[in-house]
Design an enzyme around this catalytic site. Structure first.
Site, PDB file in Angstrom:
ATOM      1  N   ARG A   5      25.073  36.401  27.595  1.00 52.89           N
ATOM      2  CA  ARG A   5      24.543  36.285  26.360  1.00 52.89           C
ATOM      3  C   ARG A   5      24.189  34.765  25.860  1.00 52.89           C
ATOM      4  O   ARG A   5      25.062  33.987  26.300  1.00 52.89           O
ATOM      5  CB  ARG A   5      25.381  37.002  25.214  1.00 52.89           C
ATOM      6  CG  ARG A   5      25.166  38.532  25.241  1.00 52.89           C
ATOM      7  CD  ARG A   5      23.698  39.024  24.746  1.00 52.89           C
ATOM      8  NE  ARG A   5      23.650  40.550  24.643  1.00 52.89           N
ATOM      9  CZ  ARG A   5      23.353  41.142  25.923  1.00 52.89           C
ATOM     10  NH1 ARG A   5      23.076  40.625  27.075  1.00 52.89           N
ATOM     11  NH2 ARG A   5      23.504  42.681  25.723  1.00 52.89           N
TER      12      ARG A   5
ATOM     13  N   HIS B 272      15.512  37.074  30.640  1.00 54.48           N
ATOM     14  CA  HIS B 272      16.597  38.244  30.482  1.00 54.48           C
ATOM     15  C   HIS B 272      16.067  39.372  31.411  1.00 54.48           C
ATOM     16  O   HIS B 272      15.715  40.536  30.837  1.00 54.48           O
ATOM     17  CB  HIS B 272      16.663  38.556  28.858  1.00 54.48           C
ATOM     18  CG  HIS B 272      17.843  39.410  28.472  1.00 54.48           C
ATOM     19  ND1 HIS B 272      18.476  39.285  27.447  1.00 54.48           N
ATOM     20  CD2 HIS B 272      18.407  40.210  29.173  1.00 54.48           C
ATOM     21  CE1 HIS B 272      19.633  39.835  27.369  1.00 54.48           C
ATOM     22  NE2 HIS B 272      19.687  40.454  28.587  1.00 54.48           N
TER      23      HIS B 272
ATOM     24  N   GLU C 220      16.628  33.701  21.789  1.00 56.47           N
ATOM     25  CA  GLU C 220      15.515  34.360  22.837  1.00 56.47           C
ATOM     26  C   GLU C 220      14.735  35.230  22.003  1.00 56.47           C
ATOM     27  O   GLU C 220      13.641  35.825  22.507  1.00 56.47           O
ATOM     28  CB  GLU C 220      16.401  34.839  24.133  1.00 56.47           C
ATOM     29  CG  GLU C 220      17.187  36.180  23.529  1.00 56.47           C
ATOM     30  CD  GLU C 220      17.839  36.762  24.942  1.00 56.47           C
ATOM     31  OE1 GLU C 220      18.488  36.036  25.827  1.00 56.47           O
ATOM     32  OE2 GLU C 220      17.759  37.990  25.097  1.00 56.47           O
TER      33      GLU C 220
END
Ligand code: NAI
Length: 331
Positions: free
Chosen positions: A237, A298, A266
């Site tokens: 994360r 991601h 993000e």
């Protein structure tokens, strides 16, 4: 059962439609896809639904959960493992059923971390472009042999364990830090305190969840304590690392290389095409300007096996909610 799927991408539709129409055909799930993220502004799109299905950058803060409950939505099913974006206290207060997909091919994420390490180390992304332009010069492509190097794995859960296994297979000396270490980790490496892991590792790969204790785990002090020139890899994360501190460490050459599949801000960028726009985020733009920084959007989870598993477990979670069954993935 009517389910509004937020942040729905073409691949989400493909896998949810397929699993909903085959293995879970008798569950009668009606998917209603929305490409937008779930926010206070978009929560009304779930009106009339029994459940919402969400992903990593949907904001399930208290106000959104209250609006969902007021509209009669009873369940939130996450298409991901991490649940730092859900206010669980508010969800419990509102009596909402919340369930996640705890593990979907941990190897997929670990293999992506490996791909990033390999790319950044041997500069295959640059070599690919050079060779296509007829440039076979090797200058600037120098890497190091990973065999015999020390690699630190922060968090030895499902993904961290897969990563430790891979790094051990490469011939690295593997160090691990986890407040609750998995016994299985011992087969691949040595458990040490975080400060020792940072000081000794040539590569540090983060595989712990984001919570209050791990927020900005890698800050200026942690970066100072790393072996000079080491590589930092984050596929967990974004907020595990303090990005401005990382930029300073890259500029001072204390940090040798950075590979990130996640970024603190993000949600403003990832999973969408911004190629014709001006990126407003100067921190991101600075990061992207370093030759020794590799960023992916991601995609660690993004394999066919993982998407199938996510769809299967999401359907099972919805059935458990609908039929009031015991659900092992309930939060
Ligand atoms: P897991 O729950 O199996 O393992 C997490 C481990 O971290 C546990 O062993 C726990 O004890 C440890 N941990 C907790 N606090 C820690 C701390 N302060 N320092 C070090 N370790 C600590 O979780 P899993 O499945 O391995 O996933 C890890 C993370 O990867 C998730 O939380 C998620 O944020 C991220 N992830 C990223 C994906 C991607 O596409 N890039 C996909 C799936 C997960």
């Amino acid at each position: 059962m009517r389910v509004t799927v937020y942040s729905a991408q073409p691949y989400d539709r493909r896998f949810l439609d397929a699993v909903g129409a085959t293995q879970f055909a008798d569950a009668g799930i009606e998917w209603h896809y929305q490409s937008v993220a779930l926010t206070r502004q978009t929560v009304a799109l779930a009106a009339g639904s029994d459940a919402v299905c969400v992903f990593v950058n949907d904001a399930l803060e208290a106000a959104v959960l209250e609006a969902l409950a007021a509209q009669g939505v009873g369940a939130v099913v996450l298409r991901c493992a991490g649940f730092n974006n859900v206010d669980l206290v508010a969800a419990r207060r509102l009596g909402l059923f919340v369930a996640r997909v705890p593990a979907y091919s941990p190897e997929a994420v670990a293999e992506h971390a490996l791909a990033m390490i390999m790319t950044l180390n041997r500069k295959t992304h640059r070599a690919y472009n050079r060779v296509r332009e007829g440039n076979f010069a090797l200058d600037g492509l120098l890497g190091v042999t990973l065999h015999g190097k020390t690699a630190g794995v922060v968090g030895s859960g499902r993904i961290g364990l897969a990563m430790a296994r891979i790094l051990h297979g490469l011939g690295c000396e593997v160090l691990g830090y986890d407040p609750a270490p998995a016994a299985a980790f011992e087969a691949y490496g040595e458990s040490v305190p975080l400060a020792a892991l940072l000081a000794r590792s040539d590569i540090v790969s983060l595989h712990c969840p984001l919570n209050e204790a791990t927020h900005h785990l890698i800050d200026a002090a942690a970066l100072d304590g790393m072996k000079p020139g080491a590589m930092l890899v984050n596929t967990s994360r974004g907020a595990l690392i303090d990005t401005p501190a990382v930029i300073a460490a890259l500029k001072s050459r204390q940090l040798g290389a950075l590979a990130i599949d996640v970024y603190e801000q993000e949600s403003e960028l990832f999973f969408r095409d911004h190629s014709a726009e001006i990126i407003e985020d100067d921190v991101f733009a600075r990061l992207a300007s370093f030759p020794n920084v590799l960023i992916t959007g991601h995609q660690g989870f993004f394999t066919a096996e993982a998407l199938d598993e996510i769809a299967q477990v999401t359907c099972a979670n919805l059935v458990a909610y609908d039929r009031d069954l015991e659900c092992p993935n309930r939060l």
